[in-house]
Design a protein around this motif. Structure first.
Motif, mmCIF file in Angstrom:
data_model
loop_
_atom_site.group_PDB
_atom_site.id
_atom_site.type_symbol
_atom_site.label_atom_id
_atom_site.label_comp_id
_atom_site.label_asym_id
_atom_site.label_seq_id
_atom_site.Cartn_x
_atom_site.Cartn_y
_atom_site.Cartn_z
ATOM 1 N N PHE A 167 1.033 -0.838 -0.180
ATOM 2 C CA PHE A 167 -0.027 0.240 -0.281
ATOM 3 C C PHE A 167 0.929 1.295 0.097
ATOM 4 O O PHE A 167 1.679 1.653 0.860
ATOM 5 N N PRO A 168 0.798 2.212 -0.798
ATOM 6 C CA PRO A 168 1.493 2.904 -0.936
ATOM 7 C C PRO A 168 1.236 3.905 -0.109
ATOM 8 O O PRO A 168 -0.044 3.962 0.634
ATOM 9 N N PRO A 169 2.177 4.977 0.498
ATOM 10 C CA PRO A 169 1.666 6.547 1.388
ATOM 11 C C PRO A 169 0.091 6.648 0.974
ATOM 12 O O PRO A 169 -0.675 7.421 2.313
ATOM 13 N N ASP A 170 -0.212 7.351 -0.128
ATOM 14 C CA ASP A 170 -1.083 7.938 -0.712
ATOM 15 C C ASP A 170 -1.806 6.949 -1.025
ATOM 16 O O ASP A 170 -3.172 7.684 -1.997
ATOM 17 N N ALA A 171 -2.296 6.199 -0.753
ATOM 18 C CA ALA A 171 -3.030 5.111 -1.156
ATOM 19 C C ALA A 171 -4.513 5.315 -0.634
ATOM 20 O O ALA A 171 -4.927 6.070 -0.142
ATOM 21 N N THR A 172 -5.507 5.467 -2.089
ATOM 22 C CA THR A 172 -6.841 5.217 -1.717
ATOM 23 C C THR A 172 -7.067 4.151 -2.272
ATOM 24 O O THR A 172 -6.835 3.161 -3.462
ATOM 25 N N ILE A 173 -8.496 3.570 -1.159
ATOM 26 C CA ILE A 173 -9.515 1.881 -1.684
ATOM 27 C C ILE A 173 -10.525 2.279 -1.965
ATOM 28 O O ILE A 173 -11.225 3.310 -1.809
ATOM 29 N N ALA A 174 -10.729 1.892 -3.552
ATOM 30 C CA ALA A 174 -11.855 1.814 -3.826
ATOM 31 C C ALA A 174 -12.595 0.437 -4.278
ATOM 32 O O ALA A 174 -12.053 -1.055 -4.652
ATOM 33 N N LEU A 175 -13.897 0.150 -4.879
ATOM 34 C CA LEU A 175 -14.756 -1.285 -5.019
ATOM 35 C C LEU A 175 -14.288 -1.483 -6.852
ATOM 36 O O LEU A 175 -13.634 -0.223 -7.395
ATOM 37 N N ALA A 176 -13.312 -2.213 -6.878
ATOM 38 C CA ALA A 176 -12.806 -3.261 -7.986
ATOM 39 C C ALA A 176 -13.910 -3.333 -8.814
ATOM 40 O O ALA A 176 -14.527 -3.829 -8.507
ATOM 41 N N LYS A 177 -13.419 -2.725 -10.391
ATOM 42 C CA LYS A 177 -14.686 -2.811 -11.395
ATOM 43 C C LYS A 177 -14.612 -3.979 -11.500
ATOM 44 O O LYS A 177 -13.811 -5.285 -11.479
ATOM 45 N N GLY A 178 -15.608 -4.716 -11.969
ATOM 46 C CA GLY A 178 -16.398 -5.911 -11.494
ATOM 47 C C GLY A 178 -15.834 -7.402 -10.461
ATOM 48 O O GLY A 178 -15.360 -8.130 -10.434
ATOM 49 N N ALA A 179 -15.916 -6.346 -9.397
ATOM 50 C CA ALA A 179 -15.664 -7.101 -8.088
ATOM 51 C C ALA A 179 -17.078 -7.938 -7.937
ATOM 52 O O ALA A 179 -18.098 -7.667 -8.150
ATOM 53 N N PRO A 180 -16.966 -9.384 -7.733
ATOM 54 C CA PRO A 180 -17.975 -9.789 -6.906
ATOM 55 C C PRO A 180 -18.999 -9.172 -6.407
ATOM 56 O O PRO A 180 -18.798 -8.722 -5.858
ATOM 57 N N PRO A 181 -20.356 -9.902 -5.931
ATOM 58 C CA PRO A 181 -21.192 -10.028 -5.131
ATOM 59 C C PRO A 181 -20.423 -10.011 -3.975
ATOM 60 O O PRO A 181 -19.922 -10.636 -3.078
ATOM 61 N N LEU A 182 -20.987 -8.297 -3.263
ATOM 62 C CA LEU A 182 -20.303 -8.674 -1.807
ATOM 63 C C LEU A 182 -21.370 -9.223 -1.161
ATOM 64 O O LEU A 182 -21.173 -9.438 0.240
ATOM 65 N N SER A 183 -22.938 -9.840 -1.645
ATOM 66 C CA SER A 183 -23.350 -10.483 -0.224
ATOM 67 C C SER A 183 -22.625 -12.113 -0.038
ATOM 68 O O SER A 183 -22.475 -12.444 0.692
ATOM 69 N N GLN A 184 -21.077 -12.620 -1.046
ATOM 70 C CA GLN A 184 -19.632 -13.099 -0.516
ATOM 71 C C GLN A 184 -19.244 -13.031 0.932
ATOM 72 O O GLN A 184 -18.303 -13.684 1.440
ATOM 73 N N LEU A 185 -19.361 -11.974 1.094
ATOM 74 C CA LEU A 185 -18.343 -11.112 2.500
ATOM 75 C C LEU A 185 -18.973 -10.969 4.256
ATOM 76 O O LEU A 185 -20.425 -11.440 3.598
ATOM 77 N N SER A 186 -18.599 -11.388 4.538
ATOM 78 C CA SER A 186 -19.135 -11.144 5.863
ATOM 79 C C SER A 186 -19.335 -10.294 6.743
ATOM 80 O O SER A 186 -18.611 -9.370 5.308
ATOM 81 N N ALA A 187 -19.773 -10.519 7.697
ATOM 82 C CA ALA A 187 -20.077 -9.007 8.516
ATOM 83 C C ALA A 187 -19.376 -7.697 8.399
ATOM 84 O O ALA A 187 -19.179 -7.171 7.762
ATOM 85 N N GLY A 188 -17.513 -8.874 8.837
ATOM 86 C CA GLY A 188 -16.410 -7.404 8.737
ATOM 87 C C GLY A 188 -15.860 -7.108 7.760
ATOM 88 O O GLY A 188 -15.520 -6.004 7.750
ATOM 89 N N GLU A 189 -15.636 -8.012 7.069
ATOM 90 C CA GLU A 189 -15.273 -7.594 5.740
ATOM 91 C C GLU A 189 -16.176 -6.753 5.130
ATOM 92 O O GLU A 189 -15.895 -5.805 3.976
ATOM 93 N N LEU A 190 -18.041 -7.126 4.844
ATOM 94 C CA LEU A 190 -18.718 -5.751 4.356
ATOM 95 C C LEU A 190 -18.370 -4.806 4.986
ATOM 96 O O LEU A 190 -18.343 -3.255 4.326
ATOM 97 N N ASP A 191 -18.193 -4.238 6.525
ATOM 98 C CA ASP A 191 -17.904 -3.079 7.658
ATOM 99 C C ASP A 191 -16.696 -1.994 7.361
ATOM 100 O O ASP A 191 -16.961 -1.573 6.095
ATOM 101 N N LEU A 192 -15.567 -3.364 6.541
ATOM 102 C CA LEU A 192 -14.522 -2.623 5.729
ATOM 103 C C LEU A 192 -14.766 -2.538 4.447
ATOM 104 O O LEU A 192 -14.268 -0.398 4.106
ATOM 105 N N VAL A 193 -15.225 -2.652 3.599
ATOM 106 C CA VAL A 193 -15.622 -2.303 2.125
ATOM 107 C C VAL A 193 -16.244 -1.144 2.347
ATOM 108 O O VAL A 193 -16.182 -0.043 1.196
ATOM 109 N N GLN A 194 -17.545 -1.068 2.919
ATOM 110 C CA GLN A 194 -17.795 0.414 3.886
ATOM 111 C C GLN A 194 -17.580 1.469 3.905
ATOM 112 O O GLN A 194 -17.633 2.423 3.450
ATOM 113 N N THR A 195 -16.434 1.120 4.459
ATOM 114 C CA THR A 195 -15.360 2.181 4.879
ATOM 115 C C THR A 195 -14.284 3.130 3.982
ATOM 116 O O THR A 195 -14.397 3.746 4.200
#
Length: 237
Positions: A167-195
């Motif tokens: 992770f570069p110091p100036d990194a920005t995290i975004a939703l990946a293009k063509g991301a798999p369905p978010l319904s496959q994530l755990s509650a904790g993972e989903l919270d992090l994606v939302q953040t």
């Protein structure tokens, strides 16, 4: 709709309709989906044509999933039907919505909409993280901490160095293009994606993330194709 004297509304925190503000009035049925003509149209691949609806009555606010493919989530949990309260976060596709007091949109002088949106979403995440951290601390004994400190610090240092390289110091995290369905994530993972969707910048995500291993979890979500790392140079281009 009002609760304890507050007028409530639905605020879009992320996605293509970021900043959309929908007051919630008694007797209203607000329909959400990809199909044109609905009350809130979200033109995303992860959103079904008729995805969900919110019914507002004098008794409360009820969110219903309308049999969507990828699901509707409230505070990280997939739901079929649930009563919404002030502060609840709703995920539809890659769009996050929040139930907020109507007066929350009266911004302080000089404040940007982005700052207001971040503060609204991050406050609940921070509170959740603080509670989990306190519970974990109570379960840990002083003896266990002393025994594992040396090995733990060495392992953490090695892991941190590896993640800093990724992770570069100036990194920005975004939703990946063509991301798999978010319904496959755990509650904790989903919270992090939302953040990530709300705050964007890596340093702010790590500051507000409600879990201690956020950077390792971010790396996992990037490797699995849910999130993408962007540098400041990429964002400026």
């Amino acid at each position: 709709m009002s609760v304890a004297g507050k007028s409530l509304a639905l605020l879009v925190l992320s996605g293509r309709k970021e900043g959309t503000f929908l007051p919630l009035r008694s007797g209203q049925v607000l329909r959400i989906g990809r199909m044109e003509g609905l009350d809130l149209v979200l033109p995303e691949d992860l959103v079904s044509r008729r995805h969900a609806e919110i019914s507002v009555t004098d008794e409360g606010i009820v969110l219903r999933d309308l049999g969507s493919t990828n699901g509707t989530f409230v505070n990280g949990q997939r739901i079929r039907e649930v009563s919404l309260q002030e502060g609840d976060r709703v995920l539809v596709g890659a769009t996050i919505l929040s139930v907020v007091p109507h007066e929350e949109m009266l911004l302080p002088t000089g404040a940007s909409l982005a700052e207001a949106l971040s503060a609204t979403a991050a406050s609940r995440l921070a509170a959740s993280g603080a509670k989990e951290s306190a519970e974990a601390a109570e379960a840990t004994t002083v003896e266990d901490e002393a025994e594992g400190r040396e090995l733990g610090e060495e392992a953490a240092s090695t892991a941190a160095a590896a993640e800093d390289d990724f992770f570069p110091p100036d990194a920005t995290i975004a939703l990946a293009k063509g991301a798999p369905p978010l319904s496959q994530l755990s509650a904790g993972e989903l919270d992090l994606v939302q953040t990530c969707l709300v705050l964007g910048r890596l340093d702010r995500v790590l500051e507000k993330a409600p879990m201690p291993d956020a950077k390792a979890m971010l790396r996992k979500l990037v490797d699995q194709g849910y999130l993408a790392v962007q540098t400041g140079e990429a964002n400026e281009s």
